[in-house]
Design a protein around this motif. Sequence first.
Motif, PDB file in Angstrom:
ATOM      1  N   HIS A   1      23.815  80.216  34.284  1.00 50.40           N
ATOM      2  CA  HIS A   1      25.000  81.059  34.447  1.00 50.40           C
ATOM      3  C   HIS A   1      26.069  80.404  35.323  1.00 50.40           C
ATOM      4  CE1 HIS A   1      22.655  84.239  32.620  1.00 50.40           C
ATOM      5  NE2 HIS A   1      23.659  85.079  32.732  1.00 50.40           N
ATOM      6  N   GLY A   2      25.645  79.863  36.475  1.00 52.63           N
ATOM      7  CA  GLY A   2      26.617  79.278  37.392  1.00 52.63           C
ATOM      8  C   GLY A   2      27.363  78.099  36.814  1.00 52.63           C
ATOM      9  N   ASP A   3      26.765  77.418  35.838  1.00 54.73           N
ATOM     10  CA  ASP A   3      27.412  76.283  35.177  1.00 54.73           C
ATOM     11  C   ASP A   3      28.318  76.730  34.040  1.00 54.73           C
ATOM     12  OD1 ASP A   3      25.786  74.071  36.538  1.00 54.73           O
ATOM     13  OD2 ASP A   3      24.204  75.286  35.635  1.00 54.73           O
ATOM     14  N   VAL A   4      27.909  77.780  33.313  1.00 56.94           N
ATOM     15  CA  VAL A   4      28.589  78.152  32.077  1.00 56.94           C
ATOM     16  C   VAL A   4      29.724  79.154  32.298  1.00 56.94           C
ATOM     17  CG1 VAL A   4      28.270  79.147  29.769  1.00 56.94           C
ATOM     18  CG2 VAL A   4      26.509  77.651  30.736  1.00 56.94           C
ATOM     19  N   LEU A   5      29.543  80.115  33.213  1.00 52.40           N
ATOM     20  CA  LEU A   5      30.567  81.164  33.371  1.00 52.40           C
ATOM     21  C   LEU A   5      31.954  80.607  33.723  1.00 52.40           C
ATOM     22  CD1 LEU A   5      28.728  84.180  35.051  1.00 52.40           C
ATOM     23  CD2 LEU A   5      29.149  83.706  32.641  1.00 52.40           C
ATOM     24  N   PRO A   6      32.072  79.562  34.563  1.00 47.04           N
ATOM     25  CA  PRO A   6      33.422  79.019  34.799  1.00 47.04           C
ATOM     26  C   PRO A   6      34.090  78.519  33.513  1.00 47.04           C
ATOM     27  CG  PRO A   6      31.935  78.274  36.510  1.00 47.04           C
ATOM     28  CD  PRO A   6      31.083  78.941  35.468  1.00 47.04           C
ATOM     29  N   PHE A   7      33.313  78.011  32.578  1.00 46.74           N
ATOM     30  CA  PHE A   7      33.883  77.548  31.310  1.00 46.74           C
ATOM     31  C   PHE A   7      34.345  78.736  30.464  1.00 46.74           C
ATOM     32  CE2 PHE A   7      31.771  73.784  32.682  1.00 46.74           C
ATOM     33  CZ  PHE A   7      32.453  72.730  32.093  1.00 46.74           C
TER      34      PHE A   7
ATOM     35  N   VAL B   1      31.329  72.112  39.302  1.00 42.82           N
ATOM     36  CA  VAL B   1      31.390  73.368  40.047  1.00 42.82           C
ATOM     37  C   VAL B   1      30.794  73.235  41.439  1.00 42.82           C
ATOM     38  CG1 VAL B   1      31.356  74.794  37.967  1.00 42.82           C
ATOM     39  CG2 VAL B   1      29.192  74.195  39.080  1.00 42.82           C
ATOM     40  N   MET B   2      30.162  72.102  41.758  1.00 41.63           N
ATOM     41  CA  MET B   2      29.494  71.967  43.056  1.00 41.63           C
ATOM     42  C   MET B   2      29.781  70.603  43.664  1.00 41.63           C
ATOM     43  SD  MET B   2      25.593  71.600  41.560  1.00 41.63           S
ATOM     44  CE  MET B   2      25.812  72.960  40.398  1.00 41.63           C
TER      45      MET B   2
ATOM     46  N   LEU C   1      36.045  82.447  40.754  1.00 43.57           N
ATOM     47  CA  LEU C   1      35.301  83.704  40.885  1.00 43.57           C
ATOM     48  C   LEU C   1      35.258  84.344  39.505  1.00 43.57           C
ATOM     49  CD1 LEU C   1      36.804  84.960  44.265  1.00 43.57           C
ATOM     50  CD2 LEU C   1      34.687  83.666  43.866  1.00 43.57           C
ATOM     51  N   VAL C   2      34.124  84.204  38.828  1.00 46.34           N
ATOM     52  CA  VAL C   2      34.092  84.455  37.384  1.00 46.34           C
ATOM     53  C   VAL C   2      32.974  85.406  36.975  1.00 46.34           C
ATOM     54  CG1 VAL C   2      35.139  82.223  36.884  1.00 46.34           C
ATOM     55  CG2 VAL C   2      32.651  82.392  37.030  1.00 46.34           C
ATOM     56  N   ASP C   3      32.412  86.162  37.922  1.00 45.06           N
ATOM     57  CA  ASP C   3      31.252  86.979  37.584  1.00 45.06           C
ATOM     58  C   ASP C   3      31.574  88.088  36.585  1.00 45.06           C
ATOM     59  OD1 ASP C   3      32.758  88.310  39.640  1.00 45.06           O
ATOM     60  OD2 ASP C   3      31.053  89.664  39.897  1.00 45.06           O
ATOM     61  N   ARG C   4      32.854  88.444  36.442  1.00 53.45           N
ATOM     62  CA  ARG C   4      33.208  89.490  35.470  1.00 53.45           C
ATOM     63  C   ARG C   4      32.927  89.060  34.035  1.00 53.45           C
ATOM     64  NH1 ARG C   4      37.716  86.741  36.815  1.00 53.45           N
ATOM     65  NH2 ARG C   4      39.292  86.277  35.231  1.00 53.45           N
ATOM     66  N   PHE C   5      32.710  87.770  33.827  1.00 49.91           N
ATOM     67  CA  PHE C   5      32.384  87.276  32.488  1.00 49.91           C
ATOM     68  C   PHE C   5      30.872  87.195  32.259  1.00 49.91           C
ATOM     69  CE2 PHE C   5      36.629  85.604  33.347  1.00 49.91           C
ATOM     70  CZ  PHE C   5      37.296  86.004  32.202  1.00 49.91           C
ATOM     71  N   GLY C   6      30.080  87.687  33.196  1.00 50.05           N
ATOM     72  CA  GLY C   6      28.632  87.602  33.096  1.00 50.05           C
ATOM     73  C   GLY C   6      28.021  88.677  32.226  1.00 50.05           C
ATOM     74  N   ASP C   7      26.716  88.913  32.443  1.00 48.76           N
ATOM     75  CA  ASP C   7      25.968  89.830  31.584  1.00 48.76           C
ATOM     76  C   ASP C   7      26.525  91.250  31.604  1.00 48.76           C
ATOM     77  OD1 ASP C   7      23.283  88.239  30.794  1.00 48.76           O
ATOM     78  OD2 ASP C   7      23.883  87.701  32.824  1.00 48.76           O
ATOM     79  N   VAL C   8      26.949  91.708  32.789  1.00 50.92           N
ATOM     80  CA  VAL C   8      27.466  93.070  32.940  1.00 50.92           C
ATOM     81  C   VAL C   8      28.846  92.976  33.585  1.00 50.92           C
ATOM     82  CG1 VAL C   8      27.088  95.341  33.979  1.00 50.92           C
ATOM     83  CG2 VAL C   8      25.134  93.976  33.216  1.00 50.92           C
ATOM     84  N   PRO C   9      29.914  93.313  32.871  1.00 50.75           N
ATOM     85  CA  PRO C   9      31.257  93.111  33.411  1.00 50.75           C
ATOM     86  C   PRO C   9      31.689  94.149  34.437  1.00 50.75           C
ATOM     87  CG  PRO C   9      31.379  94.054  31.210  1.00 50.75           C
ATOM     88  CD  PRO C   9      29.934  93.759  31.460  1.00 50.75           C
ATOM     89  N   ALA C  10      31.002  95.312  34.509  1.00 55.46           N
ATOM     90  CA  ALA C  10      31.408  96.377  35.426  1.00 55.46           C
ATOM     91  C   ALA C  10      30.194  96.863  36.220  1.00 55.46           C
ATOM     92  CB  ALA C  10      32.031  97.534  34.647  1.00 55.46           C
ATOM     93  N   MET C  11      30.451  97.556  37.303  1.00 53.51           N
ATOM     94  CA  MET C  11      29.385  98.074  38.149  1.00 53.51           C
ATOM     95  C   MET C  11      28.542  99.097  37.384  1.00 53.51           C
ATOM     96  SD  MET C  11      28.251  98.023  41.404  1.00 53.51           S
ATOM     97  CE  MET C  11      29.561  97.893  42.641  1.00 53.51           C
ATOM     98  N   PRO C  12      27.224  98.913  37.300  1.00 55.80           N
ATOM     99  CA  PRO C  12      26.376  99.916  36.646  1.00 55.80           C
ATOM    100  C   PRO C  12      26.454 101.249  37.383  1.00 55.80           C
ATOM    101  CG  PRO C  12      25.198  97.839  36.919  1.00 55.80           C
ATOM    102  CD  PRO C  12      26.468  97.720  37.718  1.00 55.80           C
TER     103      PRO C  12
ATOM    104  N   VAL D   1      21.022  87.515  50.615  1.00 56.98           N
ATOM    105  CA  VAL D   1      19.917  86.572  50.712  1.00 56.98           C
ATOM    106  C   VAL D   1      19.698  86.015  49.307  1.00 56.98           C
ATOM    107  CG1 VAL D   1      17.533  86.215  51.416  1.00 56.98           C
ATOM    108  CG2 VAL D   1      18.905  88.004  52.524  1.00 56.98           C
ATOM    109  N   HIS D   2      19.762  84.684  49.175  1.00 55.35           N
ATOM    110  CA  HIS D   2      19.746  84.122  47.824  1.00 55.35           C
ATOM    111  C   HIS D   2      19.300  82.676  47.837  1.00 55.35           C
ATOM    112  CE1 HIS D   2      23.736  81.886  48.078  1.00 55.35           C
ATOM    113  NE2 HIS D   2      23.791  82.651  49.149  1.00 55.35           N
ATOM    114  N   HIS D   3      19.277  82.094  46.638  1.00 53.26           N
ATOM    115  CA  HIS D   3      18.752  80.750  46.421  1.00 53.26           C
ATOM    116  C   HIS D   3      19.704  79.651  46.860  1.00 53.26           C
ATOM    117  CE1 HIS D   3      21.250  81.949  43.141  1.00 53.26           C
ATOM    118  NE2 HIS D   3      21.175  80.792  42.511  1.00 53.26           N
ATOM    119  N   GLY D   4      21.009  79.918  46.842  1.00 52.87           N
ATOM    120  CA  GLY D   4      21.982  78.912  47.242  1.00 52.87           C
ATOM    121  C   GLY D   4      22.808  78.351  46.109  1.00 52.87           C
ATOM    122  N   GLY D   5      22.814  79.015  44.946  1.00 53.33           N
ATOM    123  CA  GLY D   5      23.694  78.581  43.876  1.00 53.33           C
ATOM    124  C   GLY D   5      25.151  78.702  44.281  1.00 53.33           C
ATOM    125  N   VAL D   6      25.979  77.736  43.877  1.00 57.06           N
ATOM    126  CA  VAL D   6      27.352  77.675  44.390  1.00 57.06           C
ATOM    127  C   VAL D   6      28.184  78.870  43.945  1.00 57.06           C
ATOM    128  CG1 VAL D   6      28.252  76.263  42.481  1.00 57.06           C
ATOM    129  CG2 VAL D   6      29.308  76.118  44.763  1.00 57.06           C
ATOM    130  N   GLY D   7      27.961  79.402  42.739  1.00 57.44           N
ATOM    131  CA  GLY D   7      28.716  80.563  42.310  1.00 57.44           C
ATOM    132  C   GLY D   7      28.410  81.775  43.155  1.00 57.44           C
TER     133      GLY D   7
END
Length: 437
Positions: A15-21, A134-135, A233-244, A324-330
């Motif tokens: 996801h972190g690699d593809v969503l910016p594209f 992206v990193m 900042l591209v998370d709106r293009f991810g699996d869920v575009p709005a707050m559940p 608290v997370h893994h450290g992905g740049v996105g």
Amino acid sequence: MGGRIQVALVAVGTHGDVLPFIALGHTLLARGHGVSLAAPAPFEAMARRAGLAFQPLGSAADYESVIDQPELWHPRWGFRPMFDFAMQVAETTCLWLGATRARGVEQIVVASPLAWGARLAQELYDIPSATLHVMPFLIESRSDPPRLPGLPLPRILPAAARAWLNQGADTVAVGPFTLPPLNALRARLGLDPVARLRHWWNSPTRMLLMFPDWYAAPQADWPAQAVQLGFPLVDRFGDVPAMPPELEAFLAAGDAPLVFTYGSAMRQGASFFETALAVCRRMGRRGVLLAPQDGQIPKPLPPGIIHLPYAPLSALLPRSAALVHHGGVGTVAQALAAGIPQLVVPVAFDHFDEGQRLKDRRLGATLSRRAFRPARAARVLGRLLSDPAVMRACARAKARMADGPDAIGAACDTVEALAFLEAERGSGRNAAQAARR
């Protein structure tokens, strides 16, 4: 630049690699250009939702077979499954781009570092191309070498020595695994062999660095074709575009929670989420657990804890206490924009480097997977949340993110400028040919 251009985007990764594209393609479409995206098959729905034509790289089963491998999350060997996939789709990507060129379609290519087929096509068909990073982890420098996973070099070691050891790790670990199959493919295509993967995968024409200079300062020995932009900042293009709705109701019902995620591709995160529950219990905090698969989440969940497969971090994190997370740049960028502290529990890839950058800037802390235990993690989070210097640093980062340039818009400007230069080059070639006739 005026006029419509054709852009082929090629992204290999998670996801972190593809969503910016996908975000880049969406904005280019809005500017009136033609855009297609080649990416792993599971990203098709997200690409279609953004209006992009889509070319799958491999099947959904191919992608799942990569991210299901426990080796993917090994600090030293995690690159192998993803590099295997990059090699698997390289030739078909190259042929796809070459077929488009053979139909007389002039296009610009923007590709991720693992999109090796795009680099092959650039060499074979003289296609104007840019590499999008992206990193900062993937940008080599003798003066500011990135921190490699599985190679914990002391900071007191001179930068040039750390860079030399980093290059040695490439020679010992990466080269013998990746170069033989890559060079065998190059030989079949009539291309000379390459000596170092991390030199070759960068387009000599243009590199787009999608991180700001206050997070990774530009270095004198970075490639001359690199253009530094900012975080997308591209998370709106991810699996869920709005707050559940269920998350919206949860947030409204109490204090700001702690948020725990181990990345969209993680399949071995059960112990991480067990510790997350214990941390919330010790600190008397509510918690949000983000994981695509139920199998990683303990059941039943106690009151004050909610699990969702995915949530847009741009909406969730501003209403949260810490991440608290893994450290992905996105994920790092989303927490910086929200102005909250981060605890990184790194796994592989760039995670160790991102964690170090956050620690150096008083924006967070890191704990190894072994050290991520309830008592210690609760102490570290408590310190982050109570330290005025950390909170000031987070507030400064939030302001910088808000005041910074539109990174995706700037990337589009660079792509359009590259198309303009290619048009000028083509006009020159045509004029020269006409003069010879």
